[in-house]
Design an enzyme around this catalytic site. Structure first.
Site, short mmCIF file in Angstrom:
data_model
loop_
_atom_site.label_atom_id
_atom_site.label_comp_id
_atom_site.label_asym_id
_atom_site.label_seq_id
_atom_site.Cartn_x
_atom_site.Cartn_y
_atom_site.Cartn_z
N THR A 1 -2.62 12.22 5.82
CA THR A 1 -2.35 13.50 5.14
C THR A 1 -3.66 14.24 4.89
OG1 THR A 1 -0.42 12.49 4.09
CG2 THR A 1 -1.23 14.55 3.17
N ASP B 1 -7.33 3.85 -1.84
CA ASP B 1 -7.16 3.64 -0.40
C ASP B 1 -8.49 3.74 0.32
OD1 ASP B 1 -7.20 6.36 -1.15
OD2 ASP B 1 -6.11 6.98 0.64
N ASP C 1 0.86 -1.19 0.00
CA ASP C 1 0.00 0.00 0.00
C ASP C 1 0.89 1.23 0.00
OD1 ASP C 1 -2.02 1.92 0.37
OD2 ASP C 1 -1.92 1.69 2.56
N TYR D 1 -20.76 5.63 -5.39
CA TYR D 1 -20.11 6.93 -5.58
C TYR D 1 -20.39 7.40 -7.00
CZ TYR D 1 -16.45 10.22 -3.99
OH TYR D 1 -15.76 11.31 -3.54
N GLY E 1 -10.54 7.39 -4.45
CA GLY E 1 -9.22 6.89 -4.10
C GLY E 1 -9.24 5.40 -3.77
N THR F 1 2.60 9.49 2.02
CA THR F 1 3.86 9.74 2.74
C THR F 1 4.71 8.50 2.97
OG1 THR F 1 2.72 9.56 4.87
CG2 THR F 1 2.94 11.76 3.93
N GLY G 1 1.03 5.04 0.13
CA GLY G 1 0.24 6.20 0.47
C GLY G 1 0.92 7.50 0.07
N THR H 1 0.41 32.20 20.46
CA THR H 1 0.19 31.77 19.07
C THR H 1 0.40 30.27 18.90
OG1 THR H 1 0.85 33.95 18.26
CG2 THR H 1 0.87 32.14 16.67
N LYS I 1 3.37 0.85 3.07
CA LYS I 1 3.13 -0.23 4.02
C LYS I 1 3.13 -1.54 3.25
CE LYS I 1 0.56 0.15 7.60
NZ LYS I 1 -0.57 0.27 8.55
#
Length: 245
Positions: free
Chosen positions: A121, A97, A6, A88, A95, A10, A8, A173, A13
């Site tokens: 993300t 995923d 998988d 859908y 996606g 970032t 992704g 802040t 896996k």
């Protein structure tokens, strides 16, 4: 025995799955590391089938590996046969995923109304009815994405890193950003869960993604965190297509 990859936004896996159970796994940010791990596991396990899912572009080194070692290889896309019904409107933009997470949830809790929240993300919400119908979901920016956006699109706001403690009211802040981002996501998640519970009544909520366990303890609603939900879904899709095709 199945090999699941998988990719992704970032990280990658990777998992070896035997009869629905993950027996070996790895997470990496480096494709050469991933290929090295894949080459190693084929000498340890008898690998029958493989599936690759990517929300970005596919990597040629990984594809070469699959073509060399995995004759029964599937590349996950929106045209694959699924054990759930997808309603859908723009299936081609959904996606992979998100599809895999929905299938993973339904394979774990078939016959129940489900919400899948993937906190990465982006934060995605998937709704699967007890009949196995995927009706759609929602997408919003993830935690790190929100921190970066505040820094990138303003003149003076700093880049803040996530912390365990986020006050309800910021007194400077730094803490104001922490509170706004982290508590904002918590209220968003709880708000969606409350709205779907009002619509469906009893509904089971899965949390997955890199920030799943971070938010699980902060939500007022009961959820079940499963970091491997997408891997489980991809494995189920691989097995399903092996039978129907």
């Amino acid at each position: 025995m199945n090999l699941i990859v998988d990719k992704g936004n970032t990280c990658l896996k990777l998992a070896v799955v035997d009869n629905g159970k993950i027996v070996d796994e790895m997470t990496t940010y480096d494709v050469p590391d991933a290929v090295g791990w894949l080459e190693a596991v084929v000498f340890i396990y008898k690998m029958d089938k493989a599936i690759l899912s990517s929300v970005t572009d596919y990597d040629r080194d990984i594809m070469r590996f699959f073509k060399k070692y995995m004759p029964r290889f599937k590349f996950m896309d929106t045209r694959m046969s699924l054990p759930i019904t997808v309603e859908y409107e723009t299936k081609e933009t959904l996606g992979v995923d998100r599809i895999a997470a929905a299938v993973g949830a339904y394979s774990e809790k078939e016959g129940e109304n489900l919400i899948v929240i993937d906190a990465g993300t982006a934060i995605t919400y998937e709704v699967i009815e007890a009949s196995g119908k995927y009706v759609g979901g929602n997408i919003s920016p993830g935690m790190i994405t929100r921190f970066r956006a505040l820094n990138t699109f303003t003149k003076r706001l700093p880049l803040v890193q996530k912390q365990d403690d986020a006050p309800l009211t910021g007194t400077n802040t730094q803490t104001a950003i922490l509170s706004g981002v982290i508590n904002g996501i918590v209220f968003e998640m709880d708000g969606f869960i409350d709205a779907y519970r009002a619509k469906y009544g009893d509904i089971f909520v899965f949390l997955t993604g890199g920030d799943a366990f971070f938010f699980e303890k902060r939500l007022k609603n009961r959820t079940f965190a499963d970091a491997n939900l997408v891997i489980k879904g991809l494995n189920r899709i691989l097995e399903y297509n092996d039978k129907v095709n």
